[in-house]
Design an enzyme around this catalytic site. Structure first.
Site, PDB file in Angstrom:
ATOM      1  N   GLY A 213       0.825  -1.204   0.000  1.00 19.85           N
ATOM      2  CA  GLY A 213       0.000   0.000   0.000  1.00 19.85           C
ATOM      3  C   GLY A 213       0.855   1.248   0.000  1.00 19.85           C
ATOM      4  O   GLY A 213       1.987   1.244  -0.502  1.00 19.85           O
ATOM      5  N   GLY A 214       0.319   2.318   0.582  1.00 14.21           N
ATOM      6  CA  GLY A 214       0.959   3.620   0.541  1.00 14.21           C
ATOM      7  C   GLY A 214       1.927   3.860   1.683  1.00 14.21           C
ATOM      8  O   GLY A 214       1.895   3.196   2.721  1.00 14.21           O
ATOM      9  N   THR A 215       2.787   4.869   1.494  1.00 14.96           N
ATOM     10  CA  THR A 215       3.830   5.170   2.466  1.00 14.96           C
ATOM     11  C   THR A 215       3.267   5.665   3.785  1.00 14.96           C
ATOM     12  O   THR A 215       3.772   5.302   4.856  1.00 14.96           O
ATOM     13  CB  THR A 215       4.791   6.219   1.877  1.00 14.96           C
ATOM     14  OG1 THR A 215       5.280   5.750   0.612  1.00 14.96           O
ATOM     15  CG2 THR A 215       5.965   6.468   2.803  1.00 14.96           C
ATOM     16  N   ALA A 216       2.216   6.483   3.753  1.00 11.85           N
ATOM     17  CA  ALA A 216       1.650   7.013   4.995  1.00 11.85           C
ATOM     18  C   ALA A 216       1.130   5.887   5.878  1.00 11.85           C
ATOM     19  O   ALA A 216       1.378   5.857   7.093  1.00 11.85           O
ATOM     20  CB  ALA A 216       0.536   8.009   4.679  1.00 11.85           C
ATOM     21  N   ALA A 217       0.413   4.942   5.274  1.00 16.04           N
ATOM     22  CA  ALA A 217      -0.090   3.799   6.043  1.00 16.04           C
ATOM     23  C   ALA A 217       1.064   2.948   6.553  1.00 16.04           C
ATOM     24  O   ALA A 217       1.022   2.441   7.686  1.00 16.04           O
ATOM     25  CB  ALA A 217      -1.033   2.962   5.189  1.00 16.04           C
ATOM     26  N   ALA A 218       2.107   2.789   5.748  1.00 15.56           N
ATOM     27  CA  ALA A 218       3.269   2.002   6.174  1.00 15.56           C
ATOM     28  C   ALA A 218       3.962   2.648   7.363  1.00 15.56           C
ATOM     29  O   ALA A 218       4.431   1.951   8.275  1.00 15.56           O
ATOM     30  CB  ALA A 218       4.246   1.845   5.014  1.00 15.56           C
ATOM     31  N   GLU A 233       5.663  -3.548   0.918  1.00 18.12           N
ATOM     32  CA  GLU A 233       5.768  -3.259  -0.513  1.00 18.12           C
ATOM     33  C   GLU A 233       4.969  -1.991  -0.781  1.00 18.12           C
ATOM     34  O   GLU A 233       3.738  -1.995  -0.718  1.00 18.12           O
ATOM     35  CB  GLU A 233       5.241  -4.433  -1.339  1.00 18.12           C
ATOM     36  CG  GLU A 233       6.061  -5.711  -1.195  1.00 18.12           C
ATOM     37  CD  GLU A 233       7.487  -5.574  -1.695  1.00 18.12           C
ATOM     38  OE1 GLU A 233       7.763  -4.621  -2.455  1.00 18.12           O
ATOM     39  OE2 GLU A 233       8.332  -6.404  -1.326  1.00 18.12           O
ATOM     40  N   CYS A 267       1.853   0.126  -8.685  1.00 16.46           N
ATOM     41  CA  CYS A 267       3.093   0.673  -8.133  1.00 16.46           C
ATOM     42  C   CYS A 267       4.227   0.604  -9.142  1.00 16.46           C
ATOM     43  O   CYS A 267       5.163   1.401  -9.080  1.00 16.46           O
ATOM     44  CB  CYS A 267       3.460  -0.035  -6.837  1.00 16.46           C
ATOM     45  SG  CYS A 267       3.653  -1.826  -7.001  1.00 16.46           S
TER      46      CYS A 267
END
Length: 456
Positions: A213-218, A233, A267
């Site tokens: 998913g996205g960087t903010a959620a990561a 990823e 991605c």
């Protein structure tokens, strides 16, 4: 707060149904069940797990059209793309079954360093425990199998959290997993409320988290996870480079397939195109000619190439990036048209290398072109991004390909193909903010396992 959520088809906003979030008490019960299931998983032989995964592959093939239809209704991606996704999911299940039989340790003599002591080390791979597998909207079944398959092959139990938009397809997938022979105390489906995510990620009965998913959620996952093993990823800002000795016909086809398919929502999409000055005009003209003929419309029709993006908000974000690029001096060679959640294939020229569309990940069907004179010129421009997932180059010069391979901050460089190249037994992952660890079935099994040594 309501305990339900409603979903609509991105194409026509028709209702897809109303679903319930998973209450916290249920999540705790699921985790307790999966923790207990670890005991039985340890006693399940590798060939038995392989048999279950082979049965799952057969069921995915049998239900391929039903699942592809659900994917298209949920995401707006074309039925053609959804069918390809189901083929990939089938391959991933088969590969997981094959790799389940190949999990092998090693024996080590202790005489390499003094004092040797005459000991032997027996090293085996063991499952981590319960893996929280979190998947995005854009490849809801393929990415799910790339997580569930190797997690199960390694002997783990799985708490599966899909994107909310993919609830129906996830429910069908879990049903097929059970039918294939996965016990309920091995795999559970959950749809937690947003307010419960941090404590789910931090829960002591979650032993590892496998997230796409996205960087903010990561970042939120990393902050909550503590010392848990993470496989992340994330995004990409993947370049496609066309040298003056590259095959322009093949390169334009790759650019279209690796950018405009799935409405650019992948991605590994070709998000930036770098074209050598000697072939720039010829490439651009051919690209515009081909792209202008792409069918945009109903994703359930077999001839549609570009469907809507996932929702109106996503369309607005892409439009903002395009408008900012134009303000920065870019010109429109094709597109810049919008209709609801549709963003028509857009090609931009004269794009500033510092424009946001060149630096950040643009998740939609827009293709910025950059004209260059030498490889040395573009390497710092390509690397000037937070991401480093994949890249593609069209060239007949092995020295050029090798130089790009050595200099680009990416996990994979595809020669004479687009940056979206991926196959199940290759490692997949990037550097920088594109994530931590590697997928690809064999590599994902290692990520979701640990070594345990017996000294005798």
């Amino acid at each position: 707060m309501s305990n339900t959520y409603s979903l609509v088809n991105p194409f026509d906003n028709s209702p897809l149904g109303e679903y319930e979030y998973t209450p916290w008490a249920t999540l705790e019960n699921q985790l307790a069940m999966l923790k207990e299931g670890q005991l039985s998983q340890r006693k399940t032989a590798a060939f038995q797990r392989a048999g279950v995964l082979n049965k799952l592959a057969a069921l995915l093939k049998e239900h391929s059209e039903e699942m592809a239809t659900l994917i298209t209704q949920e995401t707006g991606k074309t039925i053609l793309d959804s069918r390809v996704e189901m083929m990939r999911a089938y391959n991933a299940a088969i590969a997981s079954a094959e790799e389940a039989r190949q999990i092998q340790g090693e024996s080590l003599d202790s005489d390499a360093y003094a004092p040797a002591g005459g000991k032997i080390g027996v090293v085996c791979w063991k499952p981590l425990g319960t893996i929280l597998c979190i998947t995005p909207f854009n490849f809801p079944i393929n990415i799910a199998i790339h997580k569930i398959g190797p997690a199960y092959a390694a002997g783990n139990t799985i708490l599966f959290k899909p994107g909310p938009q993919n609830t129906a397809s996830a429910q069908l997938l879990v049903k097929l997993c059970y039918e294939a022979g996965m016990p309920e105390n091995t795999l559970q489906l959950c749809m937690p409320e947003f307010s419960d995510l941090d404590r789910l990620n931090a829960h002591p009965d979650v032993n590892a988290i496998n997230f796409t998913g996205g960087t903010a959620a990561a970042n939120a996952i990393s902050a909550a996870a503590g010392y848990k093993k993470l496989l992340l990823e994330l995004g990409g800002n993947d370049p496609l480079i066309v040298m003056d000795d590259g095959d322009l016909e093949a390169a334009t086809t790759a650019a279209i397939n690796h950018r405009f398919a799935t409405a650019g929502q992948r991605c590994t999409a070709a998000k930036r195109l770098f074209i050598h000055a000697n072939v720039y005009e010829a490439f651009r003209d051919l690209l515009v000619e081909k792209s202008s003929k792409l069918v945009v419309g109903d994703p359930m029709k077999d001839d549609t190439f570009v469907g809507p993006v996932i929702n109106q908000g996503a369309a607005d974000q892409i439009r903002t990036l395009i408008e900012q690029a134009i303000e920065d001096g870019a010109s429109v060679a094709l597109g810049n048209q919008y209709e609801g959640a549709f963003v028509y294939p857009t090609i931009l020229e004269n794009v500033s290398p510092t424009s946001e569309i060149m630096v950040e990940e643009a998740f939609g069907p827009v293709m910025p072109l950059y004209k260059f004179e030498s490889v040395e010129e573009i390497i710092p421009i390509i690397n000037n991004t937070a991401y480093g997932l994949q890249a593609g180059v069209f060239s007949q010069n092995l020295a050029t390909i090798k130089e790009l391979y050595e200099q680009l901050d990416v996990g994979t460089l595809a020669a004479n193909d687009g940056p979206g190249f991926r196959t199940e037994h290759f490692p997949f992952g990037g550097v920088k903010e594109s994530g931590i660890g590697r997928e690809g079935i064999k590599y994902a099994i290692r990520e979701m396992s640990y070594t345990k040594t017996l000294v005798i």
